[in-house]
Design an enzyme around this catalytic site. Sequence first.
Site, PDB file in Angstrom:
ATOM      1  N   HIS A 192      -2.971   3.089  -4.494  1.00 24.37           N
ATOM      2  CA  HIS A 192      -2.380   2.590  -3.245  1.00 24.37           C
ATOM      3  C   HIS A 192      -0.977   2.025  -3.496  1.00 24.37           C
ATOM      4  O   HIS A 192      -0.635   0.943  -3.015  1.00 24.37           O
ATOM      5  CB  HIS A 192      -3.300   1.550  -2.593  1.00 24.37           C
TER       6      HIS A 192
ATOM      7  N   GLU B 289      -9.829   2.827  -5.129  1.00 21.64           N
ATOM      8  CA  GLU B 289      -9.417   4.186  -4.784  1.00 21.64           C
ATOM      9  C   GLU B 289      -8.190   4.667  -5.578  1.00 21.64           C
ATOM     10  O   GLU B 289      -7.141   4.947  -4.998  1.00 21.64           O
ATOM     11  CB  GLU B 289      -9.138   4.260  -3.271  1.00 21.64           C
TER      12      GLU B 289
ATOM     13  N   ASP C 234       0.859  -1.192   0.000  1.00 18.04           N
ATOM     14  CA  ASP C 234       0.000   0.000   0.000  1.00 18.04           C
ATOM     15  C   ASP C 234       0.890   1.235   0.000  1.00 18.04           C
ATOM     16  O   ASP C 234       2.123   1.125  -0.139  1.00 18.04           O
ATOM     17  CB  ASP C 234      -0.965  -0.020   1.206  1.00 18.04           C
TER      18      ASP C 234
HETATM   19  C1  ACM Z   1     -10.941  -0.207   0.741  1.00 23.20           C
HETATM   20  O1  ACM Z   1     -11.407  -0.095   1.887  1.00 23.20           O
HETATM   21  N1  ACM Z   1     -10.285   0.790   0.185  1.00 23.20           N
HETATM   22  C2  ACM Z   1     -11.087  -1.432  -0.022  1.00 23.20           C
END
Ligand code: ACM
Length: 528
Positions: free
Chosen positions: A260, A324, A188
């Site tokens: 991420h 995201e 991440d």
């Molecule tokens: C997430 O909570 N971004 C999958």
Amino acid sequence: MKNLSRIALVALSLIVMLPALSARELHVVPQPAYTDIAAEGDYTVTPKTRIVVVDNLWNPAERFTEDMQRHFGTEKPMPTAKNGKGIKIRLDSCIPAEGYEMTISEDEILIIGGTEAGVYYGLQTLRQIIVTNDGKVPYGFIADEPTFSYRGAHLDVVRHFFSVDDVKRYIDILASHKLNRLHWHLTDDQGWRIEIKAYPELTEKGSMRKETLIGHGLEPKWWDGEPYGGYYTQEEIRDIVDYAAKRYVTIVPEIEMPGHSQAALHALPWLGCQEQEVDVWTMWGVTPEVLCAGKETTYEYLENVLKEVLELFPSELIHIGGDECPKDRWKVCEHCQAKMKAEGLDNEEQLQGYLVARIEKFLIANGRRMIGWDEILDGGVTETATVMSWRGIEGGIYAAERGNDVVMTPMNPCYFDFYQTKSREGEGLHIGGHNSFEKVYAMDPLAGMSDDAKKHIIGVQCNMWSEYLPTMARVEKMLLPRLAAMSEVQWATDRRNPATIRTRMETLRKFYDACGWNYTPYYFEGRE
Ligand code: ACM
Ligand code: ZN
């Protein structure tokens, strides 16, 4: 009524309110499918009880004797043998794959599983009874099998890092609740936690951040000033994968892309659109720094990373994140714009769809299947991808109606980093939200869809994001006892019985105490 005393009234109302569990009913979580318990008579298991192993079931036998050794506090495990009397385990292919049948009689306890995993789950049921009932197992018959084939829990080891022993402990807890998937969130923005030999920079540079946020980042003193990091070597990963497999838990690794990814960008700046120098991120949330989806070098990198991941993890499903991903950098990137033009893509969402589809093709060519967070639907998902529905249930329903397989993990109630009580009293700092035991227990993973779509819901998962969870003890307190509610949704959706769960949970609490696991008291105190 007038003649009844106040005390008698209270007693009467208690009798009406309390779940109707007699002493001769089994207190097991998750609830078995069928139980028939004799009015009297018990088989008493002691440290000397023999495990009679048929069909080469040495692994479930060893796991059971190890657990029992711990509970009995003995130096030697229970003896195993190929014949004789005791707890006999064997296979029968007529029984559902992860199911088992258990017959408890004067002579023996006989557990027959559809597979090794079924035998293991039968032994887990037996273990709960032995540990919470002084070794006495009531005569009777149990037949059991799970509702869902994918019974998962996720663990974020990026925002905080957990040792090999911590991860093994987490796996123990999952397996004892009959879960069979660990979704391991390995990469991440705030750290890269898996050794990749082709790109040593990923861990050399990408596994450490300069410091960690204090609180929600709203106070004057925002960061702790302490470098923080860690990663797993490939040898450690192999060890954990093997440990999990011996407990019938498949590890689904997650390598986040194209968002991420700031830790990877710090290590390898050429992965970015503008090849910008960035730090391993020291904020929580969503960063605009993402992988360039236009350059061929990004795809080459992703395939090289995944090649090593596939060698380490036998899981058929491989998680590619997909959530995201802001498109700010792509909008002003000559490579991304050129790729869109060349591929006839109308917008940046479709560019993400292109990247995901290309990676899926690579995984399929290598004999695997792709799973991603529900944003993979936004750019036009392929027919073969498995979707993990987290933003709500709508994405999951949409995907299942189209014929894609789905794992339901809507943040309400599946995010176990949310508070467990409305008042939040005594809970410490967490991200927000409210997912009580009761909310988890009430979850209907099949709500709002057609019968055809229901067939595509392969399972349910709870998620453990670790921004506010620096230690495994804290993780356990977020996991337990909510995992018990989750396990009953996963294993026993259509036989959940709110009338008996509280009594069974009181017994399971004794099991948690015996195992030395950390759990929160709120549910047991009646706090929601
Ligand atoms: C997430 O909570 N971004 C999958
Ligand atoms: Zn780009």
